[in-house]
Design a protein around this motif. Structure first.
Motif, PDB file in Angstrom:
ATOM      1  N   ALA A  73      -1.922  -3.440  43.140  1.00 22.40           N
ATOM      2  CA  ALA A  73      -3.300  -2.832  43.356  1.00 22.40           C
ATOM      3  C   ALA A  73      -3.449  -1.732  43.949  1.00 22.40           C
ATOM      4  O   ALA A  73      -2.740  -1.621  45.038  1.00 22.40           O
ATOM      5  CB  ALA A  73      -4.151  -3.986  43.752  1.00 22.40           C
ATOM      6  N   MET A  74      -4.154  -0.799  43.504  1.00 20.92           N
ATOM      7  CA  MET A  74      -4.153   0.513  44.361  1.00 20.92           C
ATOM      8  C   MET A  74      -5.568   1.006  44.388  1.00 20.92           C
ATOM      9  O   MET A  74      -6.084   1.719  43.616  1.00 20.92           O
ATOM     10  CB  MET A  74      -3.280   1.552  43.740  1.00 20.92           C
ATOM     11  CG  MET A  74      -2.939   2.866  44.588  1.00 20.92           C
ATOM     12  SD  MET A  74      -2.177   4.134  43.704  1.00 20.92           S
ATOM     13  CE  MET A  74      -0.671   3.397  43.654  1.00 20.92           C
ATOM     14  N   PRO A  75      -6.191   0.496  45.589  1.00 29.39           N
ATOM     15  CA  PRO A  75      -7.704   0.968  45.640  1.00 29.39           C
ATOM     16  C   PRO A  75      -7.531   2.343  46.244  1.00 29.39           C
ATOM     17  O   PRO A  75      -7.113   2.558  47.176  1.00 29.39           O
ATOM     18  CB  PRO A  75      -8.145  -0.228  46.483  1.00 29.39           C
ATOM     19  CG  PRO A  75      -7.038  -0.652  47.332  1.00 29.39           C
ATOM     20  CD  PRO A  75      -5.861  -0.674  46.464  1.00 29.39           C
ATOM     21  N   LEU A  76      -8.482   3.024  45.473  1.00 26.81           N
ATOM     22  CA  LEU A  76      -8.641   4.348  46.134  1.00 26.81           C
ATOM     23  C   LEU A  76     -10.144   4.593  46.427  1.00 26.81           C
ATOM     24  O   LEU A  76     -10.969   4.466  45.709  1.00 26.81           O
ATOM     25  CB  LEU A  76      -8.505   5.545  45.234  1.00 26.81           C
ATOM     26  CG  LEU A  76      -6.896   5.547  44.440  1.00 26.81           C
ATOM     27  CD1 LEU A  76      -6.558   6.395  43.325  1.00 26.81           C
ATOM     28  CD2 LEU A  76      -5.876   5.647  45.646  1.00 26.81           C
ATOM     29  N   GLY A  77     -10.277   4.847  47.890  1.00 25.60           N
ATOM     30  CA  GLY A  77     -11.864   4.913  48.326  1.00 25.60           C
ATOM     31  C   GLY A  77     -12.102   3.328  49.056  1.00 25.60           C
ATOM     32  O   GLY A  77     -11.142   2.991  49.600  1.00 25.60           O
ATOM     33  N   THR A  78     -13.308   3.686  49.509  1.00 26.52           N
ATOM     34  CA  THR A  78     -13.885   2.442  50.304  1.00 26.52           C
ATOM     35  C   THR A  78     -13.537   1.033  49.657  1.00 26.52           C
ATOM     36  O   THR A  78     -14.139   0.898  48.554  1.00 26.52           O
ATOM     37  CB  THR A  78     -15.367   2.707  50.683  1.00 26.52           C
ATOM     38  OG1 THR A  78     -15.618   4.050  50.851  1.00 26.52           O
ATOM     39  CG2 THR A  78     -15.842   1.907  51.865  1.00 26.52           C
ATOM     40  N   VAL A  79     -12.922   0.257  50.672  1.00 27.79           N
ATOM     41  CA  VAL A  79     -12.740  -1.113  50.178  1.00 27.79           C
ATOM     42  C   VAL A  79     -13.971  -1.896  50.491  1.00 27.79           C
ATOM     43  O   VAL A  79     -14.198  -2.138  51.752  1.00 27.79           O
ATOM     44  CB  VAL A  79     -11.364  -1.624  50.676  1.00 27.79           C
ATOM     45  CG1 VAL A  79     -11.354  -3.012  50.121  1.00 27.79           C
ATOM     46  CG2 VAL A  79     -10.183  -0.586  50.535  1.00 27.79           C
ATOM     47  N   THR A  80     -14.466  -2.391  49.630  1.00 23.71           N
ATOM     48  CA  THR A  80     -15.960  -3.256  49.645  1.00 23.71           C
ATOM     49  C   THR A  80     -15.370  -4.821  49.844  1.00 23.71           C
ATOM     50  O   THR A  80     -14.335  -5.001  49.466  1.00 23.71           O
ATOM     51  CB  THR A  80     -16.809  -3.158  48.501  1.00 23.71           C
ATOM     52  OG1 THR A  80     -16.179  -3.502  47.587  1.00 23.71           O
ATOM     53  CG2 THR A  80     -17.464  -1.531  48.452  1.00 23.71           C
ATOM     54  N   ASP A  81     -16.442  -5.254  50.096  1.00 23.87           N
ATOM     55  CA  ASP A  81     -15.913  -6.837  50.045  1.00 23.87           C
ATOM     56  C   ASP A  81     -15.392  -7.283  48.805  1.00 23.87           C
ATOM     57  O   ASP A  81     -14.582  -8.272  48.758  1.00 23.87           O
ATOM     58  CB  ASP A  81     -17.267  -7.832  50.610  1.00 23.87           C
ATOM     59  CG  ASP A  81     -17.816  -7.689  51.987  1.00 23.87           C
ATOM     60  OD1 ASP A  81     -16.972  -6.958  52.397  1.00 23.87           O
ATOM     61  OD2 ASP A  81     -18.748  -7.918  52.560  1.00 23.87           O
ATOM     62  N   GLU A  82     -16.188  -7.027  47.586  1.00 23.87           N
ATOM     63  CA  GLU A  82     -15.881  -7.239  46.402  1.00 23.87           C
ATOM     64  C   GLU A  82     -14.349  -6.867  45.965  1.00 23.87           C
ATOM     65  O   GLU A  82     -13.713  -7.555  45.407  1.00 23.87           O
ATOM     66  CB  GLU A  82     -16.708  -6.702  45.304  1.00 23.87           C
ATOM     67  CG  GLU A  82     -18.089  -7.492  45.390  1.00 23.87           C
ATOM     68  CD  GLU A  82     -18.949  -6.585  46.402  1.00 23.87           C
ATOM     69  OE1 GLU A  82     -18.754  -5.990  47.311  1.00 23.87           O
ATOM     70  OE2 GLU A  82     -20.304  -6.954  46.404  1.00 23.87           O
ATOM     71  N   TRP A  83     -14.130  -5.536  46.322  1.00 25.50           N
ATOM     72  CA  TRP A  83     -12.702  -5.350  46.267  1.00 25.50           C
ATOM     73  C   TRP A  83     -11.743  -6.017  47.174  1.00 25.50           C
ATOM     74  O   TRP A  83     -10.537  -6.373  46.537  1.00 25.50           O
ATOM     75  CB  TRP A  83     -12.411  -3.789  46.892  1.00 25.50           C
ATOM     76  CG  TRP A  83     -13.370  -2.882  45.840  1.00 25.50           C
ATOM     77  CD1 TRP A  83     -13.912  -2.632  44.939  1.00 25.50           C
ATOM     78  CD2 TRP A  83     -12.688  -1.418  45.539  1.00 25.50           C
ATOM     79  NE1 TRP A  83     -14.229  -1.753  44.041  1.00 25.50           N
ATOM     80  CE2 TRP A  83     -13.494  -0.750  44.650  1.00 25.50           C
ATOM     81  CE3 TRP A  83     -11.801  -0.384  46.368  1.00 25.50           C
ATOM     82  CZ2 TRP A  83     -13.430   0.604  44.409  1.00 25.50           C
ATOM     83  CZ3 TRP A  83     -11.791   0.747  46.053  1.00 25.50           C
ATOM     84  CH2 TRP A  83     -12.730   1.491  45.149  1.00 25.50           C
ATOM     85  N   TYR A  84     -11.905  -6.490  48.154  1.00 27.95           N
ATOM     86  CA  TYR A  84     -11.196  -7.288  48.999  1.00 27.95           C
ATOM     87  C   TYR A  84     -10.942  -8.685  48.181  1.00 27.95           C
ATOM     88  O   TYR A  84      -9.906  -8.987  48.110  1.00 27.95           O
ATOM     89  CB  TYR A  84     -11.619  -7.584  50.323  1.00 27.95           C
ATOM     90  CG  TYR A  84     -11.522  -6.548  51.362  1.00 27.95           C
ATOM     91  CD1 TYR A  84     -10.104  -6.278  51.658  1.00 27.95           C
ATOM     92  CD2 TYR A  84     -12.441  -5.885  52.128  1.00 27.95           C
ATOM     93  CE1 TYR A  84      -9.571  -5.382  52.783  1.00 27.95           C
ATOM     94  CE2 TYR A  84     -12.165  -5.091  52.972  1.00 27.95           C
ATOM     95  CZ  TYR A  84     -10.727  -4.790  53.309  1.00 27.95           C
ATOM     96  OH  TYR A  84     -10.556  -3.837  54.267  1.00 27.95           O
TER      97      TYR A  84
END
Lengths: 734, 447, 318
Positions: free
Chosen positions: A254-265
């Motif tokens: 996984a490659m999150p680009l930008g602010t990592v929200t709770d949901e992304w976590y």
């Protein structure tokens, strides 16, 4: 696991499951419990739920059962006061997140059937592709299994600019990875950025725009889950097998680009279950220790120009290079070419100039894969007939790489460079010599291309141990001298390492069954002090060969308890040989000619046999055509001992082993040798010296008879007596 | 078997006298251990040692010789169940069946075919080995036929007759030919046993079951008959296979003496269809038939059978080799391509087959590589530039062609440079790695 | 007198592999003894013969081989039908010979389309052979897998260089694969291990150990088949417990000896009978070594071998 991440993931999971419940309630009111739901054209229902729980969700009522499970899975939110390892609850929260998101997406298909297009390509008015149907999954899934596409990058959010987005996408494409895109960062999505940058997206270009919401991540994970069921033979509901399959086979991250929200976590935590790590561009906390994933779990704050390389490293992805990209033809047909004076354009090394080639291993962080540097003038800056000093320094890194493999890799330079049309390579180490022909230069060949060759071939041929390769080529005299100095240190260290290794210091020996095709029961045992009888495989070669080809002919054997130290028998070795010879060989000694000697294949360098009258041993090498004192020529002897049989009194040996301290230990070692062909004696002279000194007979070599003394026992015996050969007074051989 | 060379060596005189034909006792011991020499070759062995070693080194299936002189047939001597374990020793003897019931012209025709059928392959002569003569009418007719066959061919004989007197009579007249006497049965075992001993001829023994066969065989061994040939009486393919396997296994695994002899089988009595008969014979080649009796010798069936026998009885550890020379394939001329490869027989057959299939007339140079395949020979130093170059110069190819282009096997690309240096007049071309790509390569080359 | 039949104790058993689909499934393998050793073990499925069909009209066949198929040689569908309808073929082996880049280089999709037509035209199990060109076979056989989904074809050869690509596709579309190695027991074992690692199910693997023709290296194949069978049955070599296919017809019919006419070589007898026997005896040898599926060409050779199998499957009385 980082408490911050776990807390956030669990918070996110609660929110998402809550959303799913609300969606479900709304749908239930509108359509009733028997309403059918699902993703289009698939026999895998909601694939994550089906794969993990074995529940085929066909109706809204089925979804309810799954939501109940989600709630059970959901851990309590993390309190500030408790400080516990949070990995397990976070992983469960992640799992619940995916189940909930699949239900949400299924209801979305129900409520808004045209939200996603159905097909491989985005439409002008709708770029969101949604869940891959079974046709796409099978066609594309094959690529994950056969390695044409090693895996995928699940990108959440968007890059800071469309240019960066395009660069990341193209870099991932170049590694043959699929890019699964979902979610937004501050209203921007990666998919839209790519379109703006003029990059074509869709399944055919492997840039897949799943959906605008982060929840579309379930299409990526669902794809992987289905692949395990379709190609891995994993049964629905066998979650352990499914997750293991993905961890071992699908190189995804996984490659999150930008602010990592709770949901992304929450989604990232879910992905860790599949062995898919997270590589982020923002400074979120890291989770480095390995456990679930192959290497690290969460790596963060990676600059955009390094993020792809980092992701590949963290996921343990092997780079595959199919073609050696140089302006000349490349292949074994050109190996034997000679570049003669008339054709010569340029040369280096070979005593004409300084020349050296060196392969060393480095830390993963010290090597940038594919980096090839030319320091000093290249061929486009020299005249015909010029000579320059030359050094090639190849630096490799790999999670499975060991410094022991350096010489093996370095030895390949000779034939790999020779495969280039119009180039001749001779020698190795600091006696290397390269000639470049006129035709090669005309076609635009540069010394730098040697780097291209080595980079490509190391990856192709040694992918098992090499992850990264960078090459530095020098024609600058000062620099070449530096490398030469470095090489001397390296060679010294290597030689010491080999000399320091004894059969006692290593617990693992290796087998070689390469020759079983014609010698069915032959098993060669290779120990640090006993090179294979063909002379071609030493212990380190076997070790590397096993790393590269784990199912190949060189297998590690834990030697186990030593039952006969002098004969060289170990329990583990005995068991292995028995099995590998298919019960034909019951016992084998590594150091004896008379008692259970090793079987012989046919490719041995030399044969050792007894000379009864002299109470000694003779060794004859393959190149010696004449008669020997045992009454048989090499060819006759070879016929007697080959074919995988144990023949007491006769043994195939390598030249190297003759000068080993373990040479026929049971019969008294080198001291027993009474006859060698002259050519062999001369070849071994240097290496025999220290052994002779150690036995206290520095002039021992002179006591050994050769064909100039005689080729019958009757002829050599008086010579041995005159010299006072020690064998004459040793214990009787039989 | 079972004694190692060293164990045998310990019993030898250790004089290195060389009278046995090899220079040392050790070398002789090794030859004995691998079955390549006879104990009798050593004149200095005591009887005790001879017996001890003979017992230990005798193969579990006795070697039996039928016939005399050049056409003597050696059978048995087998030591393994599967050819990959070591090798099969003596290929089966294909045997023409003749009966005094046949008319003269048929007999003559069959004998003529038998005599003219002979093929040369890989330096070996392949041909049917024996003639079986069966008396089914009166004794005089049988005698006459035996005499005719004796006069007509030197081949080894099988004399078959249920009438023991007629059989004895015939055997006596040609005992100097050492024929196989067929067959001792429950009825005549003593008579024929004594006859075989008297004439020093091998004796076939036929039982109606394996049990009966074992009983008969044991009786004959006790009587002192040494050379037996076994017929289990099976006359179907399936039963024969079973019997042959049980006989061979009993000899090898159980050291069961009554079954420690070669066998005789009769495909000619198992079917009336000659094609099917050939198939059954082929089965016997693989699975342990020693004398295979056929109703006819026809090129289209005996040739494949001889090939099968050659294949199965090739020593798996000793490659077959063909002669070193220039092989002209098709109507070659001074412009025809020149190719070179090693003399491993399989390499030769496959490469020459592909060159033939290409329809490009070519010279195929076969260099002696001691029967090793191309890569192995190269690795062993028998197919390098240093040995190829003198061969090219001496073999005479330079007189046969105008051009100077030599195609070498693709796997030998590595020696091309060296070879060009050794053969400065020649251009070295790298051929394909696989023989199957030769037709395309040659077509392009000659285009 | 009594004597004890020396029996071999078998510890292993060959896996049973169902070929084809639906009601027409033919199972191969399952032996718990050496070939036809019925006195000490069971052979639930006697060896089977697959009849060759070529994708394009063959150019280099002797007339004696072409004659039975002269009316259908250019049409693989008609050819396959003739094999089944006229000659009672138990299986069809489609040789995609024209896909060879050294021959016509027929593109993969075209080859797949031909295969599909043949597979639709006959209901016996269909074996599909590429040309042992690693890259081209990958292309062709992947396309074949996709096009013929669900038909449980038997595809190959899969070698060291392409087992992943073809194997993965075969898993996805549920076909059986032939693991092909060059006459070497250890390589055969290794490839089977690798296929297992790839998750190819055990009931979808057939061993193709490479088979030469009588007089052309048959002995090597014969011994490697015997060794594989011994390892599987007696030495508990689990990764060799698969049925064996022998694909030799194409080798036999290209030898010089089947092409020579009787006037050219009178000592070799009748040309047709000679060719038939060369093929049938090659078959006979590999049968006795342990082959389960024979890929054959000439109907008369096939009949001889069928009879031979029948004869050897009878637990005979004297």
């Amino acid at each position: 696991m980082s408490k911050i991440i776990c807390s956030a993931a669990i918070r996110g999971a609660h929110k998402i499951v809550g959303t799913a419940e609300a969606k479900y309630e709304g749908a239930l009111k509108k359509w009733g419990p028997d309403q059918e739901i699902g993703f289009p054209n698939t026999t895998y229902y909601l694939p994550i739920i089906y794969g993990m729980l074995g529940i085929p969700v066909k109706t809204l009522a089925d979804a309810k059962k799954v939501l109940d499970k989600c709630k059970k899975l959901l851990p309590e939110p993390v309190s500030d006061k408790v400080w516990l390892p949070y990995l397990a609850p976070a992983l469960e929260a992640g799992m619940a997140t995916f189940f909930a998101e699949e239900i949400i997406e299924a209801i979305r298909y129900l409520e808004d059937p045209d939200f996603y297009t159905k097909g491989e390509d985005p439409l002008p008015d709708n770029i969101w592709l949604g869940a891959a149907d079974d046709v796409i999954m099978r066609k594309r899934g094959v690529e994950f299994v056969d390695g044409t596409a090693p895996g995928f990058a699940a990108i959440l959010g968007a890059a800071p600019t469309k240019e960066i987005a395009a660069k990341i996408a193209i870099e991932l494409q170049e590694k043959n990875l699929y890019v699964f895109m979902c979610g937004d960062h501050e209203g921007k999505t990666m998919s839209e950025q790519l379109i703006e940058a003029g990059v074509q997206i869709g399944w055919p270009t492997r840039l897949v725009s799943f959906g605008p919401s982060y929840m579309a991540a379930v299409f990526a994970i669902g794809f992987a889950t289905r692949a395990a069921m379709s190609f891995g033979g994993v049964k629905p509901g066998d979650f352990a097998a499914n997750l293991r399959y993905n961890k071992d086979r699908i190189f995804a991250f996984a490659m999150p680009l930008g602010t990592v929200t709770d949901e992304w976590y929450a989604n990232a935590a879910g992905a860790i279950n599949w062995g898919f790590p997270t590589i982020a561009d923002t400074p979120i906390p890291q989770i480095l220790p390995t456990g679930i994933c192959t290497y690290e779990h969460v790596v963060s704050n990676i600059p955009h120009d390094q993020i792809v390389a980092k992701a590949i490293e963290v996921r343990g992805l092997k780079v595959s290079i199919s073609k050696v990209d140089i302006p000349m033809s490349y292949g074994p047909a050109f190996e034997g070419e000679r570049i003669r004076k008339d054709d010569l354009y340029f040369e280096c090394g070979g005593g004409r100039t300084l020349g050296v080639e060196l392969t060393v291993s480095k830390d993963m962080s010290e090597v940038e894969d594919g980096k090839i540097e030319m320091i000093g003038p290249d061929l486009d800056q020299v005249k015909e007939g010029d000579k320059l000093p030359f050094a090639m320094l190849i630096e490799v890194a790999g999670r499975q790489m060991q410094s022991d493999f350096e010489p093996i890799l370095e030895r390949q330079i000779h034939h790999l460079v020779n495969y280039v049309q119009g180039i001749m390579h001779i020698g190795q180490r600091n006696i290397m010599w390269i000639r470049v022909g006129k035709a090669a230069v005309e076609k635009g060949f540069l010394l730098k291309h040697l780097g291209t060759v080595m980079h490509a071939k190391y990856h192709q041929d040694f992918g098992g141990i090499v992850d990264k390769v960078q090459v530095k080529l020098y024609t600058d005299e000062e620099k070449v001298k530096e490398i030469l100095e470095l090489s001397k240190k390296v060679y010294k260290k290597r030689d010491e390492r080999v000399e320091g290794m004894t059969d006692e210091t290593e617990e693992t020996y290796y087998s070689c069954t390469l020759c079983q095709s014609f010698a069915p029961s032959h098993v060669c045992i290779i120990t640090p002090e006993r090179v294979g009888m063909c002379g071609a495989y030493n212990w380190l070669d076997c070790k590397a060969s096993f790393e590269i080809n784990p199912t190949g002919p060189n297998q590690p054997i834990i030697k186990g308890e030593c039952t006969e130290p002098v004969l060289g028998q170990w329990k583990g070795i005995t068991d292995f040989v028995n099995k590998a010879s298919r019960q034909k060989v019951e016992q084998v000694s590594a150091y004896s000619l008379m008692n259970f000697p090793m079987t012989a294949c046919g490719c041995f360098e030399c044969v050792a046999t007894i000379l009864p009258m002299c109470n000694g041993i003779m060794v004859v090498n393959r190149d010696f055509m004449g008669m020997t004192p045992c009454g048989m020529k090499f060819t006759t002897l070879a016929g007697m001992v080959g074919g995988g049989n144990q023949t007491p009194g006769f043994l195939g040996v390598s030249k190297h082993y003759i000068c080993s301290k373990k040479f026929l230990l049971a019969e008294g070692g080198l001291k027993r040798v009474v006859w060698l062909p002259k050519m062999l004696k001369e070849e071994l002279a240097e290496r025999m010296k220290p052994i002779c000194e150690e036995m206290g007979i520095p002039n021992f070599a002179d006591m050994i008879a050769d064909e100039t003394v005689g080729t019958t026992e009757e002829e050599i015996l008086p010579f041995l007596e005159e010299k006072g050969h020690p064998a004459l007074t040793m214990d009787p051989l039989m | 078997m079972g004694l190692s060379g060293i164990e045998i060596f310990k019993k030898l005189p250790k004089t290195n006298c060389g009278k046995c034909g090899v220079p040392t006792c050790l070398a002789f011991a090794m030859k004995l251990a691998t079955g390549k020499a006879e104990l009798d070759a050593c004149p200095d062995l005591s009887e005790d040692v001879k017996e001890e070693l003979g017992e230990a080194s005798a193969p579990p299936v006795r070697t039996v010789v039928i016939g005399t002189g050049e056409r003597a047939v050696k059978l048995g001597g087998e030591t393994v169940l599967f050819r990959h374990e070591k090798r099969f020793e003596n290929p089966p003897a294909f045997t023409l069946f003749l009966s005094d019931k046949m008319d003269e012209s048929e007999i003559s025709a069959k004998l003529t075919k038998f005599k003219e059928t002979s093929y040369e392959r890989v330096g070996l002569v392949l041909r049917p080995a024996m003639v079986a003569v069966k008396g089914e009418k009166d004794a005089s007719g049988f005698m006459a036929l035996v005499e005719k066959v004796c006069n007509d061919t030197d081949a080894a004989l099988v004399l078959m007759n249920e009438d023991a007197d007629a059989l004895s009579q015939a055997a006596k007249t040609c005992s100097n030919r050492k024929p196989l006497i067929y067959a001792a049965t429950m009825e005549n075992v003593e008579t024929l046993g004594n006859l075989a001993m008297e004439l020093s001829c091998p004796l076939a023994v036929k039982g109606n079951s394996l049990e009966e066969l074992a009983e008969l065989s044991e009786k004959l061994i006790k009587m002192g008959v040494k050379d037996l040939i076994l017929d289990s009486g099976a006359r179907t393919a399936g039963k024969s296979l079973e019997d042959q396997i049980i006989i061979r296994r009993s000899a090898l695994m159980k050291k069961f003496k009554p079954f420690g002899f070669p066998t005789i089988v009769f495909p000619c009595e198992m079917t009336d269809d000659p094609m099917k008969e050939a198939m059954i014979a082929c089965q016997m080649v693989a699975k342990y038939g020693s004398i295979i009796v056929l109703s006819e010798i026809e090129g289209h069936s005996i040739f494949p059978l001889l090939l099968a026998s050659m294949n199965i009885f090739t020593d798996p550890q000793r490659p077959m080799a063909v002669e070193q020379k220039i092989y002209e394939i098709g109507a070659t001329d001074e412009n025809s391509p020149v190719l070179i490869t090693g003399n491993f027989s399989l390499t030769y057959f496959i490469v020459s087959g592909e060159v033939d299939a290409s329809r490009v007339p070519s010279y195929l140079l076969i260099k002696d590589t001691e029967g090793l395949s191309v890569l192995t020979a190269w690795a062993a130093g028998k197919f390098g530039a240093d040995t190829i170059a003198p061969f090219i110069k001496k073999c005479g190819i330079e007189e046969k062609v105008k051009h100077r282009k030599l195609v070498i096997p693709g796997y030998l690309a590595t020696i091309s440079g060296e070879l060009e240096e050794e053969l400065p007049d020649w251009e070295i071309l790298i051929g394909p790695r696989e023989a199957s790509h030769l037709p395309a390569y040659l077509k392009e080359l000659s285009a | 007198m009594t004597f004890e039949i020396p029996k071999v104790s078998y510890s292993g058993k060959i896996k049973e592999i169902p070929l084809g689909r639906g009601e027409n499934i033919i199972t191969v393998g399952g032996e718990s003894c050496y070939p036809f050793h019925l006195f000490e073990g069971a052979i639930p499925h006697p060896p089977k013969i697959a009849m060759e069909v070529y994708d394009k009209e063959p150019e280099d066949w002797p007339d004696t081989a072409l004659e039975p198929f002269a009316d259908v040689a250019g049409d693989p569908v008609a050819w396959a039908r003739k094999c089944v309808d006229t000659y009672g073929a138990e299986m069809i082996a489609l040789q995609l010979a024209s896909t060879d880049p050294n021959a016509e280089d027929t593109p993969a999709d075209e080859a797949a389309a031909i295969t599909k037509k043949v597979s639709d035209a006959v209901d016996v199990p269909l074996i599909v052979f590429g040309t042992s060109n690693t890259d081209k076979d990958t292309e062709v056989l992947k396309a074949v897998c996709e096009t013929c989904e669900g038909k449980n074809l038997i595809i190959g050869p899969l070698g060291e260089g392409n087992y992943r690509a073809i194997g993965a596709t075969a898993i996805g579309y549920k076909h059986t694969v032939m693991a092909s190695t060059p006459i070497d027991i250890n390589l055969a074992k290794q490839l089977n291990i690798l296929l297992g690692n790839l998750n190819v199910p055990d009931d979808k693997i057939i061993i193709d150990p490479t088979t030469g023709a009588l007089g052309y290296g048959l002995e090597y194949c014969y011994s490697v088949i015997e060794r594989i069978r011994t390892a599987a049955l007696i030495q508990e070599d689990e990764r060799l417990q698969f049925p064996i296919i022998a694909n030799f017809a194409k080798e036999v019919w290209k030898t010089k000896e089947v092409k020579l006419s009787e006037p050219e070589a009178p000592l070799l007898g009748d040309q047709k009978k000679r060719g038939v026997l060369m093929e049938a005896m090659t078959a006979q040898c590999v049968l006795l070594a342990g082959a389960d599926i024979l890929v054959m060409r000439h109907p008369e050779a096939i009949n001889l071998v069928k009879e031979s199998i029948q004869d050897l499957m009878i637990k005979g009385e004297g």
